[in-house]
Design a protein around this motif. Structure first.
Motif, PDB file in Angstrom:
ATOM      1  N   LEU A 262       0.824  -1.206   0.000  1.00 24.51           N
ATOM      2  CA  LEU A 262       0.000   0.000   0.000  1.00 24.51           C
ATOM      3  C   LEU A 262       0.863   1.262   0.000  1.00 24.51           C
ATOM      4  O   LEU A 262       0.604   2.207  -0.747  1.00 24.51           O
ATOM      5  CB  LEU A 262      -0.933   0.004   1.212  1.00 24.51           C
ATOM      6  CG  LEU A 262      -2.116  -0.970   1.169  1.00 24.51           C
ATOM      7  CD1 LEU A 262      -2.883  -0.934   2.482  1.00 24.51           C
ATOM      8  CD2 LEU A 262      -3.049  -0.638   0.004  1.00 24.51           C
ATOM      9  N   PHE A 263       1.899   1.286   0.844  1.00 20.59           N
ATOM     10  CA  PHE A 263       2.786   2.450   0.873  1.00 20.59           C
ATOM     11  C   PHE A 263       3.495   2.614  -0.474  1.00 20.59           C
ATOM     12  O   PHE A 263       3.692   3.733  -0.949  1.00 20.59           O
ATOM     13  CB  PHE A 263       3.812   2.299   2.003  1.00 20.59           C
ATOM     14  CG  PHE A 263       3.368   2.883   3.311  1.00 20.59           C
ATOM     15  CD1 PHE A 263       3.913   4.074   3.784  1.00 20.59           C
ATOM     16  CD2 PHE A 263       2.410   2.248   4.089  1.00 20.59           C
ATOM     17  CE1 PHE A 263       3.515   4.614   4.995  1.00 20.59           C
ATOM     18  CE2 PHE A 263       2.002   2.772   5.313  1.00 20.59           C
ATOM     19  CZ  PHE A 263       2.554   3.966   5.762  1.00 20.59           C
ATOM     20  N   ALA A 264       3.881   1.505  -1.080  1.00 25.21           N
ATOM     21  CA  ALA A 264       4.583   1.572  -2.360  1.00 25.21           C
ATOM     22  C   ALA A 264       3.661   2.048  -3.481  1.00 25.21           C
ATOM     23  O   ALA A 264       4.034   2.914  -4.285  1.00 25.21           O
ATOM     24  CB  ALA A 264       5.174   0.209  -2.699  1.00 25.21           C
ATOM     25  N   ARG A 265       2.457   1.502  -3.531  1.00 24.10           N
ATOM     26  CA  ARG A 265       1.593   1.746  -4.684  1.00 24.10           C
ATOM     27  C   ARG A 265       0.779   3.024  -4.591  1.00 24.10           C
ATOM     28  O   ARG A 265       0.408   3.593  -5.614  1.00 24.10           O
ATOM     29  CB  ARG A 265       0.685   0.535  -4.882  1.00 24.10           C
ATOM     30  CG  ARG A 265       1.499  -0.682  -5.296  1.00 24.10           C
ATOM     31  CD  ARG A 265       0.703  -1.945  -5.444  1.00 24.10           C
ATOM     32  NE  ARG A 265       1.588  -3.072  -5.769  1.00 24.10           N
ATOM     33  CZ  ARG A 265       1.177  -4.308  -5.933  1.00 24.10           C
ATOM     34  NH1 ARG A 265      -0.117  -4.601  -5.824  1.00 24.10           N
ATOM     35  NH2 ARG A 265       2.034  -5.264  -6.219  1.00 24.10           N
ATOM     36  N   LEU A 270       8.998   3.209   0.081  1.00 21.33           N
ATOM     37  CA  LEU A 270       9.438   1.869   0.443  1.00 21.33           C
ATOM     38  C   LEU A 270       9.535   1.694   1.949  1.00 21.33           C
ATOM     39  O   LEU A 270      10.143   2.520   2.637  1.00 21.33           O
ATOM     40  CB  LEU A 270      10.796   1.566  -0.187  1.00 21.33           C
ATOM     41  CG  LEU A 270      10.850   1.541  -1.717  1.00 21.33           C
ATOM     42  CD1 LEU A 270      12.279   1.326  -2.186  1.00 21.33           C
ATOM     43  CD2 LEU A 270       9.931   0.454  -2.266  1.00 21.33           C
ATOM     44  N   LEU A 271       8.961   0.606   2.439  1.00 19.67           N
ATOM     45  CA  LEU A 271       9.106   0.197   3.836  1.00 19.67           C
ATOM     46  C   LEU A 271      10.003  -1.033   3.869  1.00 19.67           C
ATOM     47  O   LEU A 271      10.351  -1.592   2.838  1.00 19.67           O
ATOM     48  CB  LEU A 271       7.746  -0.137   4.440  1.00 19.67           C
ATOM     49  CG  LEU A 271       6.676   0.953   4.384  1.00 19.67           C
ATOM     50  CD1 LEU A 271       5.389   0.452   5.030  1.00 19.67           C
ATOM     51  CD2 LEU A 271       7.152   2.230   5.072  1.00 19.67           C
ATOM     52  N   ASP A 272      10.379  -1.456   5.071  1.00 17.20           N
ATOM     53  CA  ASP A 272      11.187  -2.668   5.163  1.00 17.20           C
ATOM     54  C   ASP A 272      10.353  -3.794   5.753  1.00 17.20           C
ATOM     55  O   ASP A 272       9.310  -3.550   6.378  1.00 17.20           O
ATOM     56  CB  ASP A 272      12.440  -2.419   6.011  1.00 17.20           C
ATOM     57  CG  ASP A 272      12.178  -2.533   7.492  1.00 17.20           C
ATOM     58  OD1 ASP A 272      12.592  -3.537   8.101  1.00 17.20           O
ATOM     59  OD2 ASP A 272      11.538  -1.630   8.056  1.00 17.20           O
ATOM     60  N   LEU A 309      14.728  -5.105   2.049  1.00 20.43           N
ATOM     61  CA  LEU A 309      13.781  -5.542   1.020  1.00 20.43           C
ATOM     62  C   LEU A 309      14.467  -6.411  -0.031  1.00 20.43           C
ATOM     63  O   LEU A 309      13.831  -7.243  -0.673  1.00 20.43           O
ATOM     64  CB  LEU A 309      13.156  -4.329   0.315  1.00 20.43           C
ATOM     65  CG  LEU A 309      11.943  -3.664   0.953  1.00 20.43           C
ATOM     66  CD1 LEU A 309      11.569  -2.434   0.145  1.00 20.43           C
ATOM     67  CD2 LEU A 309      10.770  -4.621   1.030  1.00 20.43           C
ATOM     68  N   PHE A 310      15.757  -6.198  -0.201  1.00 15.68           N
ATOM     69  CA  PHE A 310      16.492  -6.894  -1.252  1.00 15.68           C
ATOM     70  C   PHE A 310      17.202  -8.137  -0.744  1.00 15.68           C
ATOM     71  O   PHE A 310      18.004  -8.725  -1.463  1.00 15.68           O
ATOM     72  CB  PHE A 310      17.483  -5.925  -1.900  1.00 15.68           C
ATOM     73  CG  PHE A 310      16.802  -4.682  -2.410  1.00 15.68           C
ATOM     74  CD1 PHE A 310      15.997  -4.718  -3.526  1.00 15.68           C
ATOM     75  CD2 PHE A 310      16.929  -3.481  -1.724  1.00 15.68           C
ATOM     76  CE1 PHE A 310      15.343  -3.583  -3.968  1.00 15.68           C
ATOM     77  CE2 PHE A 310      16.280  -2.341  -2.159  1.00 15.68           C
ATOM     78  CZ  PHE A 310      15.485  -2.388  -3.284  1.00 15.68           C
ATOM     79  N   ALA A 311      16.890  -8.535   0.487  1.00 16.05           N
ATOM     80  CA  ALA A 311      17.420  -9.795   0.994  1.00 16.05           C
ATOM     81  C   ALA A 311      16.693 -10.946   0.314  1.00 16.05           C
ATOM     82  O   ALA A 311      15.475 -10.914   0.122  1.00 16.05           O
ATOM     83  CB  ALA A 311      17.228  -9.879   2.504  1.00 16.05           C
ATOM     84  N   GLU A 312      17.423 -11.961  -0.040  1.00 15.42           N
ATOM     85  CA  GLU A 312      16.852 -13.086  -0.778  1.00 15.42           C
ATOM     86  C   GLU A 312      15.656 -13.694  -0.057  1.00 15.42           C
ATOM     87  O   GLU A 312      14.662 -14.084  -0.671  1.00 15.42           O
ATOM     88  CB  GLU A 312      17.924 -14.151  -1.000  1.00 15.42           C
ATOM     89  CG  GLU A 312      17.480 -15.302  -1.876  1.00 15.42           C
ATOM     90  CD  GLU A 312      17.193 -14.869  -3.305  1.00 15.42           C
ATOM     91  OE1 GLU A 312      16.268 -15.420  -3.916  1.00 15.42           O
ATOM     92  OE2 GLU A 312      17.897 -13.963  -3.810  1.00 15.42           O
TER      93      GLU A 312
END
Length: 320
Positions: A262-265, A270-272, A309-312
Motif C-alpha cells: 500500500l505504501f509503495a503503490r 518503500l518500507l522494510d 527488502l532486497f534480501a533473498e
C-alpha cells in the motif's frame, strides 16, 4: 551538551500521504522520512550513531563492535560509519550465514566489516568474547549495544524530535516502530521536555509491551540524568502496542506485506519487511478499527531499513 559528530543528512523531510490516507477512508497522514538520513541507505540508527561515534572517539576507539540479526539495519549503518571514519568494524550477527549475501549483509561486506555468525541464544556470550579478543589484540574496540540504544544514543532522537517541532507540522500522534527502545525513548524525553500535547505510540516489533515499556522508561530517565533534567518517566507513561508481533521477528505476515504494498503503490514509498512494515501494518489496522479519531492527524515516523527488502529471504514473500 552531549558531544556529537554531524554526518547525517538533516533535517529529514515530513511529507503528507494523501493518496494512502484517502484509501484508508480519509485518514490524515504524514510521514517523517528518516529513511533519508544518508548513511548507507539511511535509517534511524544514523542519528544515534552521531552521538555514539563522538563517545567512541573520546575513548580512543579504533574498532567498532556491535551486534544484531543477520539483516540488521543498525549493523549496516555501523559498518558504513566505520568505513567512513577509517575504523575497524566487527559485527556479531545472530542467524545463518548466506551462501550468496544479499540485502544488508551484502552491504556489510562491501563496507569491509568482519562478520561473525552465531546462534541467537549465544549472541551476548560471543559478543563479549569478540570484544575481549579485540582488546587483547590491541584494536581499541568500542562496544555498541544492540540498536545503539544507550542513553547517549537516545539523544539522536531527542534532537530528532526538536527538529520535528521546528518543521511546524502539527500532529496529534506519532506512530513509530519500537524494538531496542532508544528511538522511542529519545522522542519521549524530548516530548516531555517540550510539554508536547500529542501522543507517541510505539509499535512493538519483538517484545511484550511491559518489557518494552520498562526499557523505554529506563532509557528516558538515564538520558535525562545525563543532562541534569528532573524528568522522570514511569513505564505506565510509555504507550506500546504489542498486538502485531505475528509469527515473530523478521517473519512478515500477510498484513505486513499488504502494508508494504500500500505504501509503495499509493505513495511510492518503500518500507522494510522487519520494522516499518510491521509498524505500518499496525497503523493501517488501527485506522481501520477506528482507534484514532477522524479529525486526528497522524505522523508515521519512518525508521528506514529498506535495504532489507532486497534480501533473498524476502523476495518470495513480496511476490505477487
Amino acid at each position: 551538551m552531549i558531544p556529537r559528530v554531524r554526518f547525517a543528512h538533516l533535517p529529514t523531510p515530513i511529507e503528507p500521504l494523501p493518496r494512502l490516507g484517502a484509501a484508508l477512508g480519509g485518514a490524515r497522514l504524514w510521514v517523517k522520512r528518516d529513511d533519508l538520513t544518508g548513511l548507507a541507505g539511511g535509517g534511524n540508527k544514523t542519528r544515534k550513531l552521531e552521538y555514539i561515534l563522538a563517545e567512541a572517539q573520546a575513548n580512543g576507539a579504533r574498532t567498532l563492535i556491535t551486534v544484531g540479526a543477520v539483516q540488521s539495519n543498525h549493523c549496516r549503518q555501523t559498518a558504513a560509519l566505520a568505513a567512513r571514519y577509517g575504523l575497524g568494524c566487527i559485527l556479531v550477527l545472530s542467524g545463518e550465514r548466506e551462501d550468496q549475501p544479499s540485502g544488508n549483509v551484502l552491504l556489510d561486506r562491501l563496507f569491509g566489516a568482519e562478520i561473525i555468525y552465531c546462534a541467537a541464544e549465544e549472541r551476548n556470550q560471543v559478543l563479549q568474547q569478540v570484544f575481549e579478543e579485540a582488546w587483547v589484540a590491541g584494536k581499541r574496540p568500542y562496544l555498541i549495544p544492540l540498536g545503539a540504544s544507550t542513553p547517549v544514543g537516545a539523544f539522536g532522537y531527542v534532537t530528532a524530535f526538536e527538529e520535528f517541532l521546528n518543521q511546524g507540522v502539527e500532529v496529534d500522534w506519532i506512530v513509530v516502530a519500537s524494538s531496542s527502545a532508544g528511538t522511542q525513548a529519545g522522542l519521549m524525553l524530548a516530548a516531555l521536555k517540550a510539554g508536547w500535547a500529542g501522543k507517541i505510540l510505539g509499535i512493538s516489533i519483538d517484545h511484550p509491551a511491559a518489557e518494552l515499556q520498562l526499557r523505554v522508561a529506563e532509557l528516558v530517565n538515564e538520558a535525562a540524568e545525563r543532562i541534569g533534567s528532573k524528568i522522570h518517566c514511569q513505564p505506565v507513561d510509555v504507550m506500546v502496542n504489542d498486538q502485531y508481533l505475528g509469527k515473530g521477528y523478521g517473519i512478515p505476515s500477510s498484513e505486513e506485506i499488504e502494508a508494504i504494498r500500500l505504501f509503495a503503490r499509493y505513495e511510492g514509498l518503500l518500507l522494510d519487511p522487519v520494522y516499518t512494515g510491521r509498524a505500518a501494518a499496525a497503523l493501517i489496522d488501527l485506522i481501520r478499527k477506528g482507534y484514532f479519531k477522524p479529525q486526528e492527524r497522524i505522523l508515521f515516523w519512518h525508521t528506514g531499513g529498506t535495504p532489507a527488502l532486497f534480501a533473498e529471504r524476502y523476495r518470495l514473500l513480496l511476490a505477487e
